[in-house]
Design a protein around this motif. Structure first.
Motif, PDB file in Angstrom:
ATOM      1  N   SER A 159       0.833  -1.214   0.000  1.00 33.63           N
ATOM      2  CA  SER A 159       0.000   0.000   0.000  1.00 33.63           C
ATOM      3  C   SER A 159       0.861   1.256   0.000  1.00 33.63           C
ATOM      4  O   SER A 159       0.579   2.210  -0.729  1.00 33.63           O
ATOM      5  CB  SER A 159      -0.934   0.011   1.209  1.00 33.63           C
ATOM      6  OG  SER A 159      -0.189   0.004   2.421  1.00 33.63           O
ATOM      7  N   MET A 160       1.916   1.255   0.789  1.00 39.02           N
ATOM      8  CA  MET A 160       2.792   2.433   0.858  1.00 39.02           C
ATOM      9  C   MET A 160       3.589   2.607  -0.427  1.00 39.02           C
ATOM     10  O   MET A 160       3.763   3.731  -0.901  1.00 39.02           O
ATOM     11  CB  MET A 160       3.722   2.335   2.060  1.00 39.02           C
ATOM     12  CG  MET A 160       2.991   2.450   3.387  1.00 39.02           C
ATOM     13  SD  MET A 160       4.074   2.323   4.802  1.00 39.02           S
ATOM     14  CE  MET A 160       4.730   3.984   4.838  1.00 39.02           C
ATOM     15  N   ILE A 169      -3.652  10.440   3.479  1.00 39.57           N
ATOM     16  CA  ILE A 169      -3.743   8.976   3.582  1.00 39.57           C
ATOM     17  C   ILE A 169      -2.360   8.372   3.764  1.00 39.57           C
ATOM     18  O   ILE A 169      -2.160   7.491   4.608  1.00 39.57           O
ATOM     19  CB  ILE A 169      -4.446   8.389   2.336  1.00 39.57           C
ATOM     20  CG1 ILE A 169      -5.918   8.800   2.317  1.00 39.57           C
ATOM     21  CG2 ILE A 169      -4.307   6.872   2.286  1.00 39.57           C
ATOM     22  CD1 ILE A 169      -6.632   8.513   1.017  1.00 39.57           C
ATOM     23  N   ARG A 170      -1.393   8.853   2.983  1.00 33.28           N
ATOM     24  CA  ARG A 170      -0.024   8.329   3.087  1.00 33.28           C
ATOM     25  C   ARG A 170       0.566   8.571   4.471  1.00 33.28           C
ATOM     26  O   ARG A 170       1.216   7.704   5.047  1.00 33.28           O
ATOM     27  CB  ARG A 170       0.894   9.009   2.064  1.00 33.28           C
ATOM     28  CG  ARG A 170       0.920   8.329   0.749  1.00 33.28           C
ATOM     29  CD  ARG A 170       2.020   8.859  -0.110  1.00 33.28           C
ATOM     30  NE  ARG A 170       3.299   8.321   0.331  1.00 33.28           N
ATOM     31  CZ  ARG A 170       4.467   8.701  -0.138  1.00 33.28           C
ATOM     32  NH1 ARG A 170       4.538   9.622  -1.062  1.00 33.28           N
ATOM     33  NH2 ARG A 170       5.582   8.166   0.300  1.00 33.28           N
ATOM     34  N   ASN A 175      -1.094   6.302   6.967  1.00 29.07           N
ATOM     35  CA  ASN A 175      -0.601   4.958   6.695  1.00 29.07           C
ATOM     36  C   ASN A 175       0.822   4.790   7.235  1.00 29.07           C
ATOM     37  O   ASN A 175       1.154   3.774   7.840  1.00 29.07           O
ATOM     38  CB  ASN A 175      -0.647   4.702   5.181  1.00 29.07           C
ATOM     39  CG  ASN A 175      -0.436   3.257   4.813  1.00 29.07           C
ATOM     40  OD1 ASN A 175      -0.432   2.369   5.647  1.00 29.07           O
ATOM     41  ND2 ASN A 175      -0.244   3.028   3.535  1.00 29.07           N
ATOM     42  N   ARG A 176       1.643   5.800   7.040  1.00 32.82           N
ATOM     43  CA  ARG A 176       3.028   5.751   7.524  1.00 32.82           C
ATOM     44  C   ARG A 176       3.084   5.680   9.045  1.00 32.82           C
ATOM     45  O   ARG A 176       3.892   4.957   9.618  1.00 32.82           O
ATOM     46  CB  ARG A 176       3.781   6.987   7.022  1.00 32.82           C
ATOM     47  CG  ARG A 176       5.202   7.077   7.506  1.00 32.82           C
ATOM     48  CD  ARG A 176       5.801   8.439   7.159  1.00 32.82           C
ATOM     49  NE  ARG A 176       7.066   8.619   7.807  1.00 32.82           N
ATOM     50  CZ  ARG A 176       8.238   8.420   7.236  1.00 32.82           C
ATOM     51  NH1 ARG A 176       8.303   8.045   5.986  1.00 32.82           N
ATOM     52  NH2 ARG A 176       9.348   8.603   7.908  1.00 32.82           N
ATOM     53  N   SER A 219       2.223   2.054  10.177  1.00 33.55           N
ATOM     54  CA  SER A 219       2.888   0.935   9.503  1.00 33.55           C
ATOM     55  C   SER A 219       4.298   0.754  10.044  1.00 33.55           C
ATOM     56  O   SER A 219       4.925   1.705  10.501  1.00 33.55           O
ATOM     57  CB  SER A 219       2.976   1.186   7.996  1.00 33.55           C
ATOM     58  OG  SER A 219       1.706   1.230   7.423  1.00 33.55           O
TER      59      SER A 219
END
Length: 181
Positions: A11-12, A60-61, A64-65, A68
């Motif tokens: 995803s990343m 979103i990134r 997500n980061r 994660s």
């Protein structure tokens, strides 16, 4: 036995490469808008919604980061290089967040609508002001140059580690699956 992740999650990596393509496209469109009055309206009709998409994707990134597990930097990187790499990544995230917001503010101050698709428009986030528009337009241009320089620094850093140091730094974010060593 715990295995150490050597690559970012799919995803990343997908978001990274999608945004890299979008940012390069946006920088190119920005230059073309300044250079070509004949194509200005067509280019700006692409530039505005893609800028908003970048704004959404960077949020979103970043989320997500934060949630994660990231692969470690290669052992060949000094602590100073790691700090610089982290600072550069944070600068890129900041610029990718601020640049579209300034664009949205600039267009709001000029009373230009941001058409996302058909009748779907974004609401203005600032009142109409010619002076504010002028200041934000200048800021948008300066931020674009800073974004370009940060992108070049990021690319150069990765290129140096991939070609000169050969420490497989690129494999962390490679768009394809890299087998573990």
């Amino acid at each position: 036995m715990t295995t150490v992740r050597t690559q970012f999650p799919v995803s990343m990596r997908s978001l990274h490469w999608l945004m890299a393509a979008m940012v390069l496209t946006m920088l190119g469109i920005g230059v073309a808008m300044v250079a070509s009055l004949a194509d200005y309206h067509r280019l700006v009709s692409i530039h505005r919604p893609v800028g908003i998409l970048i704004l959404i994707l960077v949020v979103i990134r970043y989320v997500n980061r934060r949630y994660s597990t990231m692969p470690p930097f290669p052992a060949t990187m000094s602590s100073q290089e790691r700090r610089i790499a982290h600072a550069l990544e944070m600068l890129l995230y900041t610029l990718l967040l601020v640049q579209p917001l300034v664009g949205w503010e600039m267009l709001s101050a000029a009373r230009y609508p941001i058409v996302l698709y058909g009748p779907l428009h974004l609401f203005p986030i600032l009142p109409h002001s010619v002076m504010l528009y002028a200041a934000l337009r200048k800021a948008h241009t300066i931020l674009a140059y800073l974004l370009f320089l940060a992108f070049i620094a990021h690319f150069g850093f990765v290129l140096f580690h991939t070609v000169i140091v050969r420490d497989r730094l690129f494999s962390r974010m490679a768009p394809y699956r890299v087998p573990a060593r």
